[in-house]
Design a protein around this motif. Structure first.
Motif, PDB file in Angstrom:
ATOM      1  N   ARG A 201       1.058   4.282  -2.884  1.00  0.00           N
ATOM      2  CA  ARG A 201       0.973   5.720  -2.616  1.00  0.00           C
ATOM      3  C   ARG A 201       2.188   6.452  -3.171  1.00  0.00           C
ATOM      4  O   ARG A 201       2.069   7.534  -3.760  1.00  0.00           O
ATOM      5  CB  ARG A 201       0.844   5.968  -1.111  1.00  0.00           C
ATOM      6  CG  ARG A 201      -0.545   5.727  -0.556  1.00  0.00           C
ATOM      7  CD  ARG A 201      -0.688   6.293   0.851  1.00  0.00           C
ATOM      8  NE  ARG A 201       0.144   5.576   1.805  1.00  0.00           N
ATOM      9  CZ  ARG A 201      -0.245   4.481   2.451  1.00  0.00           C
ATOM     10  NH1 ARG A 201      -1.458   3.987   2.252  1.00  0.00           N
ATOM     11  NH2 ARG A 201       0.567   3.884   3.311  1.00  0.00           N
TER      12      ARG A 201
ATOM     13  N   TYR B 205      -0.955  -4.712  -6.709  1.00  0.00           N
ATOM     14  CA  TYR B 205      -1.248  -6.102  -6.363  1.00  0.00           C
ATOM     15  C   TYR B 205      -1.437  -6.974  -7.602  1.00  0.00           C
ATOM     16  O   TYR B 205      -1.156  -8.179  -7.566  1.00  0.00           O
ATOM     17  CB  TYR B 205      -2.493  -6.183  -5.466  1.00  0.00           C
ATOM     18  CG  TYR B 205      -2.198  -5.900  -4.015  1.00  0.00           C
ATOM     19  CD1 TYR B 205      -1.841  -6.918  -3.139  1.00  0.00           C
ATOM     20  CD2 TYR B 205      -2.252  -4.598  -3.514  1.00  0.00           C
ATOM     21  CE1 TYR B 205      -1.554  -6.655  -1.811  1.00  0.00           C
ATOM     22  CE2 TYR B 205      -1.967  -4.325  -2.190  1.00  0.00           C
ATOM     23  CZ  TYR B 205      -1.623  -5.356  -1.336  1.00  0.00           C
ATOM     24  OH  TYR B 205      -1.336  -5.100  -0.016  1.00  0.00           O
TER      25      TYR B 205
ATOM     26  N   VAL C 228      -3.925   0.905  -5.478  1.00  0.00           N
ATOM     27  CA  VAL C 228      -3.402  -0.285  -4.798  1.00  0.00           C
ATOM     28  C   VAL C 228      -3.565  -1.516  -5.677  1.00  0.00           C
ATOM     29  O   VAL C 228      -2.686  -2.383  -5.737  1.00  0.00           O
ATOM     30  CB  VAL C 228      -4.116  -0.473  -3.445  1.00  0.00           C
ATOM     31  CG1 VAL C 228      -3.713  -1.796  -2.807  1.00  0.00           C
ATOM     32  CG2 VAL C 228      -3.805   0.678  -2.503  1.00  0.00           C
TER      33      VAL C 228
ATOM     34  N   ASN D 156       0.824  -1.201   0.000  1.00  0.00           N
ATOM     35  CA  ASN D 156       0.000   0.000   0.000  1.00  0.00           C
ATOM     36  C   ASN D 156       0.864   1.259   0.000  1.00  0.00           C
ATOM     37  O   ASN D 156       0.557   2.242  -0.677  1.00  0.00           O
ATOM     38  CB  ASN D 156      -0.926   0.012   1.217  1.00  0.00           C
ATOM     39  CG  ASN D 156      -2.008  -1.054   1.135  1.00  0.00           C
ATOM     40  OD1 ASN D 156      -2.119  -1.750   0.135  1.00  0.00           O
ATOM     41  ND2 ASN D 156      -2.788  -1.179   2.184  1.00  0.00           N
TER      42      ASN D 156
END
Length: 220
Positions: free
Chosen positions: A44, A54, A50, A40
């Motif tokens: 940012r 992933y 996000v 996460n």
């Protein structure tokens, strides 16, 4: 050519750009903050969603491998270059300086190079490739009478960590301060006329492995 093909190419290019953006952001973040940041945090820092992170790296270990396997192999390549020096002390000292520079200026590399708590099989394999080359550098310099006989290849990770700790402590004041302590360490490792015997033996291979397996500088 169908209308779908250009669209698919654009999607692939977008995906490649996003992957490169994530890797660049992660390298930058890990270099300054160590391995503490999670996926996460990387998202940012990269200014992407996000889900973008992933989709490309389902686990943090996969991202670490994508970043650091090549960096670990770079350390091995530097050690191999040290072996090409005609003067074995110059080759050894040059490698130690290069190793300390990399690990003093990249906190993430320092932490993953000397810990086995992160990454997967590819990281461990890269760590294992480094050890024998460093051992050869040490043995060569000792054989030629330049390096103190008490010095062990297992000392090298700790020496590198010392340089990194200097940067972590005072790098914001003087980013080159690690060079001073690397020079002090090299001077202490070189054979001299009236040196005292070191009071404690180096870790053996099993001891170093145990330390690397249990050292977790960041939460996993």
């Amino acid at each position: 050519m169908t209308a779908r093909e250009p669209k698919e190419r654009r999607l692939r290019k977008d995906a490649e750009r996003n992957r490169a953006r994530v890797l660049e952001a992660a390298r930058d973040l890990f270099a300054s903050e160590g391995l503490e940041p999670n996926l996460n945090d990387v998202a940012r820092h990269a200014r992407v969603g996000v889900g973008t992170v992933y989709r490309r790296f389902p686990t943090k270990d996969e991202l670490l491998e994508a970043i650091f396997v090549d960096a670990l192999d770079q350390l091995t390549a530097l050690a191999q270059t040290g072996l090409t020096y005609d003067d074995s002390w110059e080759g050894f000292a040059w490698f130690v300086e290069q190793m300390c520079e990399l690990t003093a200026t990249d906190r993430g590399l320092r932490e993953i190079a000397f810990s086995k708590a992160y990454g997967g099989d590819r990281v461990i394999a890269a760590q294992d490739r480094l050890g024998p080359v460093v051992a050869e550098l040490v043995a060569r310099a000792q054989h030629d009478g330049h390096l103190r006989p008490e010095i062990s290849a297992t000392d090298m990770p700790i020496i590198s960590l010392i340089g990194g700790t200097v940067s972590q402590f005072a790098g914001h004041v003087d980013s080159s301060l690690w060079r001073r302590f690397t020079a002090i360490l090299l001077d202490g490792m070189r054979c001299g006329g009236s040196q005292s015997v070191l009071p404690v033996d180096a870790l053996d291979d099993q001891g170093l492995d145990a330390a690397m397996r249990t050292w977790e500088p960041a939460s996993h």
